[in-house]
Write a protein that holds these residues in place. Sequence first.
Motif, PDB file in Angstrom:
ATOM      1  N   PRO A  30     -12.596 -10.990  13.882  1.00 51.17           N
ATOM      2  CA  PRO A  30     -11.432 -11.362  13.743  1.00 51.17           C
ATOM      3  C   PRO A  30     -11.925 -10.717  12.235  1.00 51.17           C
ATOM      4  O   PRO A  30     -12.488  -9.860  11.499  1.00 51.17           O
ATOM      5  CB  PRO A  30     -11.142 -12.609  13.578  1.00 51.17           C
ATOM      6  N   PHE A  31     -10.405  -9.825  11.665  1.00 45.09           N
ATOM      7  CA  PHE A  31     -10.252  -8.557  10.992  1.00 45.09           C
ATOM      8  C   PHE A  31      -8.988 -10.031   9.776  1.00 45.09           C
ATOM      9  O   PHE A  31      -8.446  -8.267   9.635  1.00 45.09           O
ATOM     10  CB  PHE A  31     -10.757  -7.696  10.620  1.00 45.09           C
ATOM     11  N   ILE A  32      -8.614 -10.830   9.711  1.00 46.80           N
ATOM     12  CA  ILE A  32      -6.786 -10.514   9.049  1.00 46.80           C
ATOM     13  C   ILE A  32      -7.103  -9.863   8.034  1.00 46.80           C
ATOM     14  O   ILE A  32      -5.502  -9.856   7.491  1.00 46.80           O
ATOM     15  CB  ILE A  32      -7.340 -12.787   9.206  1.00 46.80           C
ATOM     16  N   SER A  33      -8.196 -10.131   7.113  1.00 49.38           N
ATOM     17  CA  SER A  33      -7.672  -9.261   5.761  1.00 49.38           C
ATOM     18  C   SER A  33      -7.251  -7.637   5.655  1.00 49.38           C
ATOM     19  O   SER A  33      -6.722  -7.294   4.731  1.00 49.38           O
ATOM     20  CB  SER A  33      -8.710  -9.811   4.152  1.00 49.38           C
ATOM     21  N   GLY A  34      -7.478  -7.406   6.483  1.00 53.30           N
ATOM     22  CA  GLY A  34      -7.268  -5.788   6.954  1.00 53.30           C
ATOM     23  C   GLY A  34      -6.367  -5.490   6.593  1.00 53.30           C
ATOM     24  O   GLY A  34      -5.740  -4.241   5.387  1.00 53.30           O
ATOM     25  N   GLU A  35      -4.668  -6.313   6.753  1.00 55.73           N
ATOM     26  CA  GLU A  35      -3.596  -5.854   6.673  1.00 55.73           C
ATOM     27  C   GLU A  35      -3.332  -5.599   4.809  1.00 55.73           C
ATOM     28  O   GLU A  35      -2.733  -5.148   4.367  1.00 55.73           O
ATOM     29  CB  GLU A  35      -2.454  -7.325   7.449  1.00 55.73           C
ATOM     30  N   GLU A  36      -3.457  -7.208   4.463  1.00 55.73           N
ATOM     31  CA  GLU A  36      -4.103  -7.611   3.039  1.00 55.73           C
ATOM     32  C   GLU A  36      -3.908  -6.120   1.760  1.00 55.73           C
ATOM     33  O   GLU A  36      -3.724  -5.707   1.101  1.00 55.73           O
ATOM     34  CB  GLU A  36      -4.148  -8.440   2.021  1.00 55.73           C
ATOM     35  N   ILE A  37      -5.247  -5.612   2.716  1.00 55.10           N
ATOM     36  CA  ILE A  37      -6.306  -4.269   2.217  1.00 55.10           C
ATOM     37  C   ILE A  37      -4.919  -4.023   2.016  1.00 55.10           C
ATOM     38  O   ILE A  37      -4.830  -2.651   1.396  1.00 55.10           O
ATOM     39  CB  ILE A  37      -7.977  -4.194   2.182  1.00 55.10           C
ATOM     40  N   ALA A  38      -4.578  -3.211   3.234  1.00 58.90           N
ATOM     41  CA  ALA A  38      -4.208  -1.684   3.283  1.00 58.90           C
ATOM     42  C   ALA A  38      -2.850  -1.798   2.784  1.00 58.90           C
ATOM     43  O   ALA A  38      -3.085  -0.818   1.668  1.00 58.90           O
ATOM     44  CB  ALA A  38      -3.927  -1.655   4.197  1.00 58.90           C
ATOM     45  N   ARG A  39      -2.317  -2.999   1.946  1.00 60.97           N
ATOM     46  CA  ARG A  39      -0.767  -2.984   1.674  1.00 60.97           C
ATOM     47  C   ARG A  39      -1.196  -2.680   0.497  1.00 60.97           C
ATOM     48  O   ARG A  39      -0.721  -1.493  -0.515  1.00 60.97           O
ATOM     49  CB  ARG A  39      -0.664  -4.375   1.797  1.00 60.97           C
ATOM     50  N   TYR A  40      -2.565  -3.308   0.170  1.00 60.84           N
ATOM     51  CA  TYR A  40      -2.721  -3.144  -1.072  1.00 60.84           C
ATOM     52  C   TYR A  40      -2.952  -1.391  -1.319  1.00 60.84           C
ATOM     53  O   TYR A  40      -2.433  -1.289  -2.961  1.00 60.84           O
ATOM     54  CB  TYR A  40      -3.228  -3.890  -2.300  1.00 60.84           C
ATOM     55  N   LEU A  41      -3.883  -1.284  -0.775  1.00 57.09           N
ATOM     56  CA  LEU A  41      -4.345   0.339  -0.900  1.00 57.09           C
ATOM     57  C   LEU A  41      -2.863   1.052  -1.119  1.00 57.09           C
ATOM     58  O   LEU A  41      -3.417   2.455  -1.567  1.00 57.09           O
ATOM     59  CB  LEU A  41      -4.951   0.395  -0.413  1.00 57.09           C
ATOM     60  N   THR A  42      -2.799   0.923  -0.314  1.00 57.96           N
ATOM     61  CA  THR A  42      -0.892   1.807  -0.676  1.00 57.96           C
ATOM     62  C   THR A  42       0.233   1.559  -1.640  1.00 57.96           C
ATOM     63  O   THR A  42       0.175   2.278  -2.122  1.00 57.96           O
ATOM     64  CB  THR A  42      -0.344   1.143   0.934  1.00 57.96           C
ATOM     65  N   ILE A  43      -0.084   1.106  -1.650  1.00 59.88           N
ATOM     66  CA  ILE A  43       0.871   0.448  -3.411  1.00 59.88           C
ATOM     67  C   ILE A  43       0.345   1.061  -4.528  1.00 59.88           C
ATOM     68  O   ILE A  43       0.583   1.583  -4.853  1.00 59.88           O
ATOM     69  CB  ILE A  43       1.084  -1.143  -3.499  1.00 59.88           C
ATOM     70  N   TYR A  44      -0.948   0.898  -4.319  1.00 65.37           N
ATOM     71  CA  TYR A  44      -2.058   2.014  -5.464  1.00 65.37           C
ATOM     72  C   TYR A  44      -2.416   3.196  -5.097  1.00 65.37           C
ATOM     73  O   TYR A  44      -1.425   3.814  -6.060  1.00 65.37           O
ATOM     74  CB  TYR A  44      -3.630   1.671  -5.524  1.00 65.37           C
ATOM     75  N   ALA A  45      -1.958   3.536  -3.807  1.00 62.59           N
ATOM     76  CA  ALA A  45      -1.732   4.486  -3.489  1.00 62.59           C
ATOM     77  C   ALA A  45      -0.443   5.489  -4.079  1.00 62.59           C
ATOM     78  O   ALA A  45      -0.613   6.846  -4.487  1.00 62.59           O
ATOM     79  CB  ALA A  45      -1.959   5.569  -2.379  1.00 62.59           C
ATOM     80  N   ALA A  46       0.326   4.968  -3.963  1.00 59.80           N
ATOM     81  CA  ALA A  46       1.965   5.421  -3.763  1.00 59.80           C
ATOM     82  C   ALA A  46       2.356   5.327  -6.072  1.00 59.80           C
ATOM     83  O   ALA A  46       2.927   6.399  -5.680  1.00 59.80           O
ATOM     84  CB  ALA A  46       3.129   4.389  -3.481  1.00 59.80           C
ATOM     85  N   TYR A  47       1.702   4.549  -6.281  1.00 57.39           N
ATOM     86  CA  TYR A  47       1.931   4.489  -7.731  1.00 57.39           C
ATOM     87  C   TYR A  47       1.085   5.278  -8.102  1.00 57.39           C
ATOM     88  O   TYR A  47       1.843   6.079  -9.334  1.00 57.39           O
ATOM     89  CB  TYR A  47       1.600   3.024  -8.145  1.00 57.39           C
ATOM     90  N   ILE A  48      -0.073   5.865  -7.820  1.00 59.48           N
ATOM     91  CA  ILE A  48      -0.482   7.010  -8.222  1.00 59.48           C
ATOM     92  C   ILE A  48       0.033   8.200  -8.346  1.00 59.48           C
ATOM     93  O   ILE A  48      -0.118   9.466  -8.749  1.00 59.48           O
ATOM     94  CB  ILE A  48      -1.988   7.431  -7.809  1.00 59.48           C
ATOM     95  N   GLY A  49       0.360   8.445  -6.773  1.00 60.20           N
ATOM     96  CA  GLY A  49       1.400   9.968  -5.839  1.00 60.20           C
ATOM     97  C   GLY A  49       1.923   9.951  -6.795  1.00 60.20           C
ATOM     98  O   GLY A  49       3.274  10.905  -7.175  1.00 60.20           O
ATOM     99  N   ILE A  50       3.720   8.663  -7.350  1.00 60.93           N
ATOM    100  CA  ILE A  50       4.019   9.163  -8.771  1.00 60.93           C
ATOM    101  C   ILE A  50       4.488   9.679  -9.929  1.00 60.93           C
ATOM    102  O   ILE A  50       4.715  10.483 -10.164  1.00 60.93           O
ATOM    103  CB  ILE A  50       4.449   7.438  -8.672  1.00 60.93           C
ATOM    104  N   ALA A  51       2.359   9.471  -9.892  1.00 60.07           N
ATOM    105  CA  ALA A  51       2.524   9.871 -11.290  1.00 60.07           C
ATOM    106  C   ALA A  51       1.890  11.693 -11.289  1.00 60.07           C
ATOM    107  O   ALA A  51       2.808  12.760 -11.904  1.00 60.07           O
ATOM    108  CB  ALA A  51       1.616   9.441 -11.571  1.00 60.07           C
ATOM    109  N   VAL A  52       1.346  11.141  -9.915  1.00 62.68           N
ATOM    110  CA  VAL A  52       1.385  12.961  -8.927  1.00 62.68           C
ATOM    111  C   VAL A  52       3.148  13.968  -9.307  1.00 62.68           C
ATOM    112  O   VAL A  52       2.627  15.102  -9.359  1.00 62.68           O
ATOM    113  CB  VAL A  52       0.031  13.061  -8.792  1.00 62.68           C
ATOM    114  N   GLY A  53       3.009  13.091  -8.851  1.00 55.48           N
ATOM    115  CA  GLY A  53       4.723  13.784  -8.776  1.00 55.48           C
ATOM    116  C   GLY A  53       5.294  14.243  -9.822  1.00 55.48           C
ATOM    117  O   GLY A  53       6.156  15.237  -9.744  1.00 55.48           O
ATOM    118  N   VAL A  54       4.973  13.214 -10.903  1.00 59.68           N
ATOM    119  CA  VAL A  54       5.579  13.793 -11.944  1.00 59.68           C
ATOM    120  C   VAL A  54       5.144  14.899 -12.945  1.00 59.68           C
ATOM    121  O   VAL A  54       5.812  15.627 -13.180  1.00 59.68           O
ATOM    122  CB  VAL A  54       5.965  12.420 -12.641  1.00 59.68           C
ATOM    123  N   ASN A  55       3.895  14.732 -12.332  1.00 60.74           N
ATOM    124  CA  ASN A  55       3.609  16.546 -12.796  1.00 60.74           C
ATOM    125  C   ASN A  55       3.498  17.861 -12.387  1.00 60.74           C
ATOM    126  O   ASN A  55       4.211  18.174 -12.838  1.00 60.74           O
ATOM    127  CB  ASN A  55       1.542  16.662 -13.275  1.00 60.74           C
TER     128      ASN A  55
END
Lengths: 182, 425
Positions: free
Chosen positions: A41-66
């Motif tokens: 069992p690796f049940i926390s995988g989904e949660e980790i992936a979700r938060y990583l995605t949110i972080y990546a998306a938000y940093i991506g937003i900043a790169v996109g503004v540039n």
Amino acid sequence: MLNKIENKVVQAESFITVILFLSMVAVVCWSVLCRKVLDIPFISGEEIARYLTIYAAYIGIAVGVNKKAHIGVEIVLHLLKGKVQRFTKLFGQVVIIGIFLLLLVLSIKMSNQYVDTNQMTTMTELPMLVVYSCVPISMFLSTLHSISNLIKDIKGEEILTEEQEELERYKCAPDKNEEEEE
Amino acid sequence: MVSIILFLIFAVITILGMPIALALIGGGTAAIIVGGDIPLEVVAQKMFNSLDSFTLSAIPFFMLAGALMSSGGIARRLINFGRSLVGWLPGGMAVVTVFTCMLFGCLCGSPTATVAAIGSIMVPALEEGGYERKFALTTMAAAGMIGTIIPPSTVMITYCSATGAPVGDMFMGGILPGIILTLLMCGVSVWYGVKMDIPRIPFSIKEVGHCTVQATGALLVPIIILGGIFSGVFTPTESAAVACAYGLILGCFIYKEIDLKELFATTTRAATTSGMIMFIVAAAGVFGLLMAREQIPMKAAELIMSISSSPITFLLLTNVMLLIVGCFMDATPAVLIIAPILMPALAFYNIDIVHFGIIMLINMCVGLITPPLGINLYVAAGLRNEKVDILINKYLLRFLIICILDLLLVTFIPGLSLGLSGRMG
């Protein structure tokens, strides 16, 4: 000078997103492997992936503004001419800075609620503050980039947008491929 | 009053040419200030919560997979495969363009990336083969949109996140409409080849074998993604992550066309485009909160129902409206704003959420090639450093008519979008 500093910031942002993206892929693939093959069992995988995605998306937003990658409807802007167009563009940049500043303040207020509460995420037990911090961080960087965009616009420096960059990349591609085939 | 402010501020910021995401947030924030009963911090909270979903994580993954596929030498292998398989037909190279775009659409969810990756190889090849430049560029722009209808497609995922439709069923629903569109476009190419008397390429079974072996690595991707989802082995998000890992291995170790520098550039590009989409999703969350509070979807449904009680009239009217919206707005924001508004009406007319999603998707795809703002037209024109005017010609009109035909077929025959997923009851 300003350009140099900004380039360093963008490089750092890009580096972080690359790391985040690759770890997202690794985490999700690992959780699939665990479930389907290894049967552990690796049940926390989904949660980790979700938060990583949110972080990546938000940093991506900043790169996109540039890179001015955030799409808008520019038809009216194209219809305008000369000074009116320039003024509208600059006015738009100022409004953009205003909205990002407002979002920065609001997101700091939001994250502040989690400073004292010690609230944790369900599976991974990370402090909620760390998770929510991605919004203010991203809004801070976006504000910086939009201010620098305004300065560049005033100076009349051209910013290569994401699409133009993509085109520049592909324009030379045919020759390269032809050479390879020969 | 609150709803007027919401849409007014949104419209003003949009018309001034600022990013749609900021227009959505600007409208939402202004409406909250006017309404006065919600704390403003909700804006930031909602921006975070809107992205907090495992389904949405599929978007960055598919973006990365697409970016890896378009830089990993996969486009060229797919084109060779297409050329050996369908190149012997009249107008063969144009058919190859359309066919390869369909295959590439199975790997990559971005229409502009498809036009750029396939077009940079196919447009010179078409011109060399005796096709007019304007026909070559127009075919490229039109064929590039097929990928958005063929799964996996990021627009489908945003639709599902906005409406709660199951991603797997949406993916299934796109297959037949996408194939029909491909066949219709191939038809135009064959007709052009016959009319212009373009010399034909001989067919060789040996060549087919050789190119199939070469392209096997790439052809396995749709099998992994779609097979994985439909057989229930993966969720859509997991399949996207597996596709990324596979694309990495393929590009870095098997085809050896992605080095560390290229990997860095590719991933950054994927991060930027997914940041762009996710920003709109986050902002649409704020906007949607206000819409729901003001009960705008319910009011819209009442208004629509007072016009007609026939589902067909509703669908046709919606098609006209969406086609107009698609001319001016990008697919992602349009879907996120309009789909929630129309949801209550769907229940009244008893229209399946997936059927409607596919209709909406095709409408938005047509917007990719309609002047004045069709992004595919600009990317295609850019391939040859031409002005976009070169693409506004009789061939574009033919492709547009074909798209509308496909749209009408899907509108009137629900089986095309629902049959494969077994939602027909």
